[in-house]
Design a protein around this motif. Sequence first.
Motif, mmCIF file in Angstrom:
data_model
loop_
_atom_site.group_PDB
_atom_site.id
_atom_site.type_symbol
_atom_site.label_atom_id
_atom_site.label_comp_id
_atom_site.label_asym_id
_atom_site.label_seq_id
_atom_site.Cartn_x
_atom_site.Cartn_y
_atom_site.Cartn_z
ATOM 1 N N LYS A 63 0.845 -1.208 0.000
ATOM 2 C CA LYS A 63 0.000 0.000 0.000
ATOM 3 C C LYS A 63 0.879 1.256 0.000
ATOM 4 C CE LYS A 63 -3.296 2.420 2.928
ATOM 5 N NZ LYS A 63 -3.966 2.408 4.238
ATOM 6 N N HIS A 64 1.890 1.275 0.857
ATOM 7 C CA HIS A 64 2.806 2.423 0.901
ATOM 8 C C HIS A 64 3.587 2.552 -0.402
ATOM 9 C CE1 HIS A 64 2.681 2.250 5.516
ATOM 10 N NE2 HIS A 64 1.977 3.284 5.116
ATOM 11 N N PHE A 65 4.061 1.425 -0.930
ATOM 12 C CA PHE A 65 4.805 1.455 -2.196
ATOM 13 C C PHE A 65 3.939 1.989 -3.329
ATOM 14 C CE2 PHE A 65 8.215 -2.075 -1.362
ATOM 15 C CZ PHE A 65 8.773 -1.279 -0.380
ATOM 16 N N GLU A 66 2.677 1.595 -3.350
ATOM 17 C CA GLU A 66 1.778 2.074 -4.406
ATOM 18 C C GLU A 66 1.533 3.582 -4.247
ATOM 19 O OE1 GLU A 66 -2.479 1.021 -6.510
ATOM 20 O OE2 GLU A 66 -2.116 0.309 -4.478
ATOM 21 N N GLN A 67 1.306 4.025 -3.023
ATOM 22 C CA GLN A 67 1.069 5.447 -2.764
ATOM 23 C C GLN A 67 2.274 6.302 -3.160
ATOM 24 O OE1 GLN A 67 0.167 5.329 1.418
ATOM 25 N NE2 GLN A 67 -2.040 5.084 1.075
ATOM 26 N N MET A 68 3.465 5.752 -2.994
ATOM 27 C CA MET A 68 4.687 6.517 -3.285
ATOM 28 C C MET A 68 5.182 6.298 -4.716
ATOM 29 S SD MET A 68 4.724 8.098 -0.558
ATOM 30 C CE MET A 68 6.143 9.106 -0.788
ATOM 31 N N GLY A 69 4.451 5.520 -5.502
ATOM 32 C CA GLY A 69 4.807 5.334 -6.902
ATOM 33 C C GLY A 69 5.927 4.344 -7.162
ATOM 34 N N ILE A 70 6.179 3.448 -6.222
ATOM 35 C CA ILE A 70 7.235 2.455 -6.395
ATOM 36 C C ILE A 70 6.704 1.226 -7.133
ATOM 37 C CG2 ILE A 70 8.822 0.897 -5.181
ATOM 38 C CD1 ILE A 70 8.958 3.020 -2.949
ATOM 39 N N VAL A 71 5.452 0.847 -6.835
ATOM 40 C CA VAL A 71 4.863 -0.325 -7.484
ATOM 41 C C VAL A 71 3.593 0.049 -8.239
ATOM 42 C CG1 VAL A 71 5.736 -1.955 -5.750
ATOM 43 C CG2 VAL A 71 3.431 -1.065 -5.539
ATOM 44 N N SER A 72 3.270 -0.804 -9.196
ATOM 45 C CA SER A 72 1.992 -0.720 -9.898
ATOM 46 C C SER A 72 1.140 -1.884 -9.431
ATOM 47 C CB SER A 72 2.197 -0.843 -11.407
ATOM 48 O OG SER A 72 2.853 0.272 -11.907
ATOM 49 N N LYS A 73 -0.145 -1.620 -9.270
ATOM 50 C CA LYS A 73 -1.088 -2.652 -8.855
ATOM 51 C C LYS A 73 -2.188 -2.698 -9.910
ATOM 52 C CE LYS A 73 -4.715 -3.297 -5.410
ATOM 53 N NZ LYS A 73 -5.313 -2.725 -4.191
ATOM 54 N N PHE A 74 -2.568 -3.905 -10.295
ATOM 55 C CA PHE A 74 -3.716 -4.027 -11.194
ATOM 56 C C PHE A 74 -4.413 -5.345 -10.960
ATOM 57 C CE2 PHE A 74 -0.279 -5.929 -13.517
ATOM 58 C CZ PHE A 74 -0.850 -6.948 -14.255
ATOM 59 N N LYS A 75 -5.696 -5.367 -11.334
ATOM 60 C CA LYS A 75 -6.523 -6.566 -11.215
ATOM 61 C C LYS A 75 -7.077 -6.890 -12.590
ATOM 62 C CE LYS A 75 -8.333 -6.463 -6.562
ATOM 63 N NZ LYS A 75 -9.573 -6.560 -5.801
ATOM 64 N N ILE A 76 -7.264 -8.179 -12.842
ATOM 65 C CA ILE A 76 -7.866 -8.632 -14.086
ATOM 66 C C ILE A 76 -9.069 -9.491 -13.720
ATOM 67 C CG2 ILE A 76 -7.522 -9.989 -16.174
ATOM 68 C CD1 ILE A 76 -4.533 -9.266 -15.955
ATOM 69 N N ASN A 77 -10.228 -9.100 -14.206
ATOM 70 C CA ASN A 77 -11.473 -9.857 -13.978
ATOM 71 C C ASN A 77 -11.747 -10.122 -12.498
ATOM 72 O OD1 ASN A 77 -11.858 -10.000 -16.727
ATOM 73 N ND2 ASN A 77 -10.887 -11.999 -16.918
ATOM 74 N N GLY A 78 -11.466 -9.190 -11.625
ATOM 75 C CA GLY A 78 -11.753 -9.354 -10.211
ATOM 76 C C GLY A 78 -10.877 -10.363 -9.498
ATOM 77 N N GLU A 79 -9.812 -10.804 -10.145
ATOM 78 C CA GLU A 79 -8.878 -11.755 -9.530
ATOM 79 C C GLU A 79 -8.062 -11.033 -8.457
ATOM 80 O OE1 GLU A 79 -7.978 -15.083 -10.765
ATOM 81 O OE2 GLU A 79 -9.754 -15.065 -12.029
ATOM 82 N N GLN A 80 -7.138 -11.767 -7.847
ATOM 83 C CA GLN A 80 -6.244 -11.152 -6.866
ATOM 84 C C GLN A 80 -5.441 -10.047 -7.530
ATOM 85 O OE1 GLN A 80 -3.636 -13.753 -4.742
ATOM 86 N NE2 GLN A 80 -5.230 -15.225 -4.295
ATOM 87 N N ALA A 81 -5.102 -9.043 -6.766
ATOM 88 C CA ALA A 81 -4.296 -7.950 -7.296
ATOM 89 C C ALA A 81 -2.899 -8.450 -7.626
ATOM 90 C CB ALA A 81 -4.217 -6.814 -6.279
ATOM 91 N N LEU A 82 -2.345 -7.922 -8.692
ATOM 92 C CA LEU A 82 -0.977 -8.232 -9.098
ATOM 93 C C LEU A 82 -0.122 -6.990 -8.888
ATOM 94 C CD1 LEU A 82 -1.830 -10.101 -12.405
ATOM 95 C CD2 LEU A 82 -0.906 -11.133 -10.336
#
Length: 138
Positions: A63-82
């Motif tokens: 969550k912190h990494f995503e907020q600070m722009g270190i990681v990208s998070k995405f979901k496909i078809n409601g699956e677990q986040a990648l």
Amino acid sequence: MLNDFNEMRDVLQSANLRITMNRLEVLNILRKADKELTVLDILYTNEIANKKLSSSAVYQVLKHFEQMGIVSKFKINGEQALYCLKQENKNLRIYCQHCGHIEHFHDDVEFELKRLMQERSAVSLKLVLQKSRCTQCI
């Protein structure tokens, strides 16, 4: 190994994040990954290394990494986040619905989308194209 630590420390410091063992461990796992990972993938990789890391700690770090722009998070078809480390040339993906293979692509489409983002003051770009079968399935 020392060089790796220095790189990870620099990433965390440039994002104004405190350096903790949990953050270093998750960052190291993501850095070494050759594909997008779920939280379970991160936990499993961490268990193999015989280190203690809880799922709540991984979620908090991501969550912190995503907020600070270190990681990208995405979901496909409601699956677990990648999750994957954010990279300039990995915003566009083609997802195979049959085998789950994810292919990254970079071409003029991305350039045009980035131009539109700037023009309209958009803050992020996440695009996943889906196809029924990829070349690996055929």
